[in-house]
Design an enzyme around this catalytic site. Structure first.
Site, PDB file in Angstrom:
ATOM      1  N   ASP A 126      38.997  33.657  33.996  1.00 34.08           N
ATOM      2  CA  ASP A 126      38.507  32.289  34.170  1.00 34.08           C
ATOM      3  C   ASP A 126      39.446  31.211  33.631  1.00 34.08           C
ATOM      4  O   ASP A 126      39.182  30.019  33.800  1.00 34.08           O
ATOM      5  CB  ASP A 126      37.112  32.145  33.527  1.00 34.08           C
ATOM      6  CG  ASP A 126      37.108  32.512  32.040  1.00 34.08           C
ATOM      7  OD1 ASP A 126      38.122  32.324  31.351  1.00 34.08           O
ATOM      8  OD2 ASP A 126      36.053  33.007  31.565  1.00 34.08           O
TER       9      ASP A 126
ATOM     10  N   HIS B 186      43.530  41.089  33.135  1.00 43.50           N
ATOM     11  CA  HIS B 186      42.923  41.313  34.450  1.00 43.50           C
ATOM     12  C   HIS B 186      43.261  40.214  35.445  1.00 43.50           C
ATOM     13  O   HIS B 186      42.556  40.021  36.430  1.00 43.50           O
ATOM     14  CB  HIS B 186      41.404  41.474  34.310  1.00 43.50           C
ATOM     15  CG  HIS B 186      41.032  42.756  33.617  1.00 43.50           C
ATOM     16  ND1 HIS B 186      39.764  43.027  33.151  1.00 43.50           N
ATOM     17  CD2 HIS B 186      41.767  43.855  33.318  1.00 43.50           C
ATOM     18  CE1 HIS B 186      39.747  44.234  32.579  1.00 43.50           C
ATOM     19  NE2 HIS B 186      40.949  44.744  32.667  1.00 43.50           N
TER      20      HIS B 186
ATOM     21  N   CYS C 170      52.571  40.840  53.220  1.00 42.21           N
ATOM     22  CA  CYS C 170      53.997  40.551  52.972  1.00 42.21           C
ATOM     23  C   CYS C 170      54.270  40.262  51.495  1.00 42.21           C
ATOM     24  O   CYS C 170      55.410  40.060  51.109  1.00 42.21           O
ATOM     25  CB  CYS C 170      54.461  39.368  53.823  1.00 42.21           C
ATOM     26  SG  CYS C 170      53.828  37.762  53.255  1.00 42.21           S
TER      27      CYS C 170
ATOM     28  N   SER D  18      31.964  44.401  26.292  1.00 38.36           N
ATOM     29  CA  SER D  18      31.243  45.670  26.165  1.00 38.36           C
ATOM     30  C   SER D  18      32.204  46.796  25.788  1.00 38.36           C
ATOM     31  O   SER D  18      31.781  47.871  25.385  1.00 38.36           O
ATOM     32  CB  SER D  18      30.574  46.024  27.490  1.00 38.36           C
ATOM     33  OG  SER D  18      31.561  46.245  28.490  1.00 38.36           O
TER      34      SER D  18
ATOM     35  N   ASN E 199      29.644  40.468  19.168  1.00 43.01           N
ATOM     36  CA  ASN E 199      29.022  40.675  20.484  1.00 43.01           C
ATOM     37  C   ASN E 199      27.519  40.511  20.309  1.00 43.01           C
ATOM     38  O   ASN E 199      26.996  40.760  19.229  1.00 43.01           O
ATOM     39  CB  ASN E 199      29.340  42.092  20.992  1.00 43.01           C
ATOM     40  CG  ASN E 199      29.331  42.170  22.515  1.00 43.01           C
ATOM     41  OD1 ASN E 199      30.041  41.417  23.178  1.00 43.01           O
ATOM     42  ND2 ASN E 199      28.527  43.048  23.076  1.00 43.01           N
TER      43      ASN E 199
END
Ligand code: NAD
Length: 250
Positions: free
Chosen positions: A104, A119, A130, A193, A217
């Site tokens: 993000d 990621h 291409c 996680s 978390n």
């Protein structure tokens, strides 16, 4: 001493703090994570169909239909107090790198200068025929408007430079992340996680190299047993509380 005060003390004593972040740091910015039951992102969809490179090559429309609402939220999102805390820690000379699984771009928007995006991100897109790379902004705009699959000049399909299931992580980013993890004396996992490998190995690399491991978390993770401290709660509340402890003891 409270757990918050202990972690604040570890930050004060550390020379090289690294943050490892996941989708949970961005939920207070309005972007749902993948695993929370109410996120809806995996409801009624087959991840291999909509979010793998194999599915993308076969049926790109399914990917764009699935990713469109998430993209809309991502484009509107602003950094929250958890992101801002990491900027403060960098400016204080404590935090040397953010390693993120998020696509993000909110760490960069918040102002962190060393961000390893394991990621990928949505700044660019690449043609799967291409391999020409283009800026993603006009493509994202078009997809949000008409929902159609974007194409390259050559006629091939354009894929945002986010890592889908079945794709390798960007090699240099992975190397840089591992290097940062090995150099850390404190690694703080925030909103992950820790179930997506190989990214989830990074905190353990830091731990094996002598770093303290803190996990923040709002639910237990599969790696809590390796952590020196687990702080359960909303990252956008817990991180500013740690800064408040640091400032109170300065
Ligand atoms: P995940 O969805 O597997 O786990 C997120 C964790 O964060 C969960 O355990 C959840 O309980 C916790 N959480 C949610 N909100 C929180 C909050 N406010 N404070 C503290 N904890 C909170 O996410 P992951 O580990 O990052 O792995 C999923 C994959 O999904 C990643 O590869 C990532 O690329 C991708 N993803 C990215 C975004 C994004 O860029 N914002 C959003 C969704 C998914």
């Amino acid at each position: 001493m409270s757990d918050l005060a202990i972690v604040a003390e570890w930050i004060r004593d550390a020379e090289n703090v690294v943050a490892f972040t996941g989708a949970g740091i961005s939920t207070p910015s309005g972007i749902p994570d993948f695993r929370s039951e109410d996120s809806g992102l995996w409801q009624d969809v087959d991840p291999q169909r909509v979010a793998s490179i194999f599915g993308f090559r076969r049926e790109p429309q399914a990917f764009f239909d699935w990713v469109r609402p998430l993209t809309e939220l991502t484009m509107q999102a602003k950094p929250n107090p958890a992101h801002d805390t990491l900027v403060k820690l960098e400016q204080a000379g404590k935090l040397t790198a953010v390693i993120t699984q998020n696509i993000d771009m909110l760490h960069g928007k918040a102002g962190n200068t060393v961000v390893h995006e394991l990621h990928g991100h949505m700044r660019t897109a690449t043609c799967i025929s291409c391999f020409e790379q283009v800026l993603a902004e006009p493509i994202i705009k078009q997809v949000l408007e008409d929902g159609k699959v974007p194409h390259c000049k050559c006629g091939g399909v354009l894929k945002p430079d986010v890592i889908l299931f079945g794709e390798q992580l960007p090699y240099q980013v992975l190397l840089d992340s591992k290097k940062a993890a090995r150099a850390a004396d404190l690694i703080i996992v925030i909103g992950s996680s820790l179930e997506v490998a190989p990214a989830s190995e990074i905190p353990l690399i830091a731990k094996r190299n002598g770093a303290k491991l803190v996990i923040i978390n709002n639910e237990p993770t599969i790696m809590d047993r390796f952590a020196d401290k687990v702080l359960l709660g909303d990252a956008a509340i817990v991180l500013p509380e740690i800064i408040a402890c640091l400032e109170a003891s300065a």
